[in-house]
Every structure is written in structure tokens, then in C-alpha cells.
Design an enzyme around this catalytic site. Structure first.
Site, short mmCIF file in Angstrom:
data_model
loop_
_atom_site.label_atom_id
_atom_site.label_comp_id
_atom_site.label_asym_id
_atom_site.label_seq_id
_atom_site.Cartn_x
_atom_site.Cartn_y
_atom_site.Cartn_z
N LYS A 86 0.84 -1.20 0.00
CA LYS A 86 0.00 0.00 0.00
C LYS A 86 0.88 1.25 0.00
O LYS A 86 0.64 2.21 -0.75
CB LYS A 86 -0.93 -0.01 1.22
CG LYS A 86 -2.02 -1.09 1.12
CD LYS A 86 -2.79 -1.30 2.43
CE LYS A 86 -3.75 -2.48 2.30
NZ LYS A 86 -4.48 -2.80 3.55
N GLN A 141 -4.33 -1.75 9.94
CA GLN A 141 -4.30 -3.06 9.30
C GLN A 141 -4.82 -4.13 10.26
O GLN A 141 -4.42 -4.19 11.43
CB GLN A 141 -2.87 -3.39 8.84
CG GLN A 141 -2.75 -4.64 7.99
CD GLN A 141 -3.43 -4.55 6.62
OE1 GLN A 141 -3.63 -3.47 6.08
NE2 GLN A 141 -3.80 -5.69 6.07
N ASP A 162 -10.77 2.66 4.61
CA ASP A 162 -11.08 1.23 4.52
C ASP A 162 -12.59 1.00 4.39
O ASP A 162 -13.03 -0.09 4.01
CB ASP A 162 -10.61 0.50 5.79
CG ASP A 162 -9.31 -0.26 5.57
OD1 ASP A 162 -9.05 -0.67 4.43
OD2 ASP A 162 -8.59 -0.46 6.56
N1 GUN Z 1 -6.80 -7.07 6.53
C1 GUN Z 1 -7.19 -7.75 5.43
N2 GUN Z 1 -7.74 -6.92 4.53
C2 GUN Z 1 -7.69 -5.69 5.06
C3 GUN Z 1 -8.11 -4.41 4.60
O1 GUN Z 1 -8.65 -4.23 3.51
N3 GUN Z 1 -7.88 -3.37 5.46
C4 GUN Z 1 -7.31 -3.54 6.66
N4 GUN Z 1 -7.16 -2.47 7.43
N5 GUN Z 1 -6.92 -4.72 7.12
C5 GUN Z 1 -7.11 -5.78 6.33
#
Ligand code: GUN
Length: 291
Positions: free
Chosen positions: A53, A97, A120
Site C-alpha cells: 500500500k 491493518q 477502509d
Molecule cells: N486485513 C485484510 N484486509 C484488510 C483491509 O482491507 N484493510 C485492513 N485495514 N486490514 C485488512
């Protein structure tokens, strides 16, 4: 012959579009989007995702901040960090995350994120707005899937869309997006899960299958009809001594068996995964306007 829904190529196209927009913003003297990511502890997969990311931010010209916190951080200390990011005007959007260590309540953390910075799309305010079809941050994976369906013009109207898995991150929001009155959308949606008794029968009646359960090669050739469109959200690391990193990535779909029957299909890797990151970038750009 099935058409490969190439998430890698599509995401690269989106990166280019975003980079052009960033250049325009800079020329206009506007705010360059700034994404922050909090990662707690040392989960290998999480670290890979967050690094990807941050790298994508750099590539498209966004600013980014990676906030690495220790595994044993207290819930109170993490909430304080979240409050700090809520109040930091230089940061347009941020993510925490998941998964978080067991001693931290993920719901409590999600609720503490300011909805206008929740790129998110996990905060109940954004989930509720999505359910009502109001402007919001869409969760990245479902948004990436919608973008892929749109760009490849996969027919969805009046189609039977079967979703395997009811997670809050993928299955549940995906259902809402597929039944909404939009293109892509206007599907008749069935959500299946661990207590579904006649999964094979349901899958055999599907025009579109979105598999999101995290069980490698779960969907086999005998479970799908000719012409089905397949979206594979699964991405499981399976030990493989022949690989340099010691593992390979498997989706929820047995590609070899299913692809010959499919009209459209996403590969793993290179399908939904890269689209998820592209969607997060789109949300971050949106966040500048929302703030
Ligand atoms: N863990 C797995 N997928 C995601 C996501 O899209 N965002 C976040 N913050 N954690 C994740």
C-alpha cells in the site's frame, strides 16, 4: 475460452490515472493526498500488504506514513494513536491493518476512526451509507471487484450472483453492491456461508460466483455451470519448497478445473489483490475532498 479479468493490468491503469490527477493537483496548488497506515505487531502477511500500500502511494505521487507499533501495545495507547491521526490535518485518510492482536478489540478501534478518514470503509457510518446507496468510502476489496466488473463490462443485471462467505470485509458488502440499483449491480444475490447445506446446488445455478472464504481451491469444476463469471478473492499462502520465498499463493477457486467453463475469471495472484490496493488509493483521493 474464458476472458481473464486482469487485476494487475487494470490496477496499473488506475495508478496511471491517479498519477495524472496528482500532477494536476500539484499544478493547481491543491492538497496532495496523504495516506497513513498503522500496523501492530509482526504478522508477515499484514506487513506485505501494508508495504504494498505504501509503495503504491509513492508510485502515484501520494504522501504516505507507515506507523509501526509493537505487538504488546495497549488498547488505550492504540486508541490514543487513532485519536492523534483523526486530529492530524495533514493526513487525509488512514487504515489500521487487521487482524489486530487478541488483546485489542477490533470493533472498538474501528469505531474510533473518524468516518471521514476511514478509507477502509469499515466504520458503521460508512457501512450504513453504503447500505443506503449514499456517498461513502466503499471497502477496498468489494470496490475493486466492482471496478473490475465495470471495466470488463461483465453482465450483472438480472444475473444470479452467488457469494461464498459472509465476512464484514468482503461477503456482506459485496452482496449490497451486487443487489444495488446500478451497473454493475441489479443482480439477484445469494449469500452462502459455513452453515449452507446445499452449496453445490446453489453454485450450479450461479451466473456469477464471488468466492471469499480463504479455503484454497475450494470451488471445483463440478460446482459451476458453463459460462459462469468467477471472482476469486481467496489468497492463501501454501508451503512450497520449490519457491524462493517458501510459499505459493492459492485462491479459493481451482483455476484449472473452473477456467475452461468460465466466461470471465480472475487469476490468483494478479486478480482481486491489486484491485484492492487501487481502490484504497481511489478512496484516499476522495478523502481529500471529504475533509
Ligand atoms: N486485513 C485484510 N484486509 C484488510 C483491509 O482491507 N484493510 C485492513 N485495514 N486490514 C485488512
Amino acid at each position: 475460452m474464458s476472458i481473464l479479468l486482469d487485476g494487475k493490468a487494470t490496477s496499473l491503469k488506475i495508478h496511471d490515472e491517479l498519477a495524472v490527477r496528482v500532477k494536476e493537483i500539484k499544478k493547481e496548488g491543491g492538497k496532495v493526498p496523504h495516506l497513513a497506515a498503522i500496523i501492530v505487531g509482526d504478522n508477515g502477511a499484514s506487513r506485505t500488504y501494508v508495504n504494498a500500500k505504501v509503495k503504491t502511494c509513492e508510485k502515484v505521487g501520494f504522501e504516505s506514513s507507515l506507523i509501526q507499533l509493537p505487538e504488546d501495545i495497549s488498547e488505550v495507547a492504540l486508541l490514543a494513536k487513532v485519536a492523534e491521526l483523526n486530529n492530524d490535518a495533514s493526513i487525509d485518510g488512514y487504515i489500521v491493518q487487521l487482524p489486530l492482536p487478541k488483546h485489542i478489540d477490533e470493533t472498538k478501534i474501528t469505531l474510533a476512526i473518524a468516518p471521514h478518514k476511514d478509507v477502509d470503509g469499515f466504520h458503521p457510518e460508512n457501512v450504513g451509507r453504503m447500505a443506503l446507496g449514499l456517498p461513502c468510502f466503499l471497502p477496498a476489496t468489494p470496490a475493486g471487484i466492482v471496478e473490475l466488473l465495470k471495466r470488463y463490462e461483465v453482465p450483472t443485471e438480472g444475473k444470479h450472483c452467488v457469494i461464498i462467505g459472509r465476512s464484514h470485509i468482503v461477503g456482506a458488502p459485496m452482496a449490497m453492491l451486487m443487489w444495488q440499483n446500478a451497473i454493475p449491480g441489479n443482480s439477484t444475490v445469494t449469500v452462502t456461508h459455513s452453515r449452507t447445506t446445499n452449496l453445490k446446488e446453489i453454485c450450479l445455478s450461479a451466473d456469477i460466483i464471488i468466492a471469499a472464504i480463504g479455503k484454497p481451491e475450494f470451488l471445483t469444476g463440478d460446482m459451476v455451470k458453463e459460462g459462469v463469471a468467477i471472482i476469486d478473492v481467496g489468497i492463501t499462502r501454501v508451503a512450497d519448497a520449490t519457491k524462493k520465498n517458501g510459499y505459493r499463493l492459492l485462491g479459493d477457486v481451482n483455476f484449472e478445473e473452473v477456467a475452461p467453463k468460465a466466461s470471465f475469471i480472475t487469476p490468483v495472484p494478479g486478480g482481486v489483490g491489486p484491485m484492492t490496493i487501487a481502490s484504497l488509493m481511489i478512496n484516499t483521493l476522495k478523502a481529500v475532498d471529504r475533509n
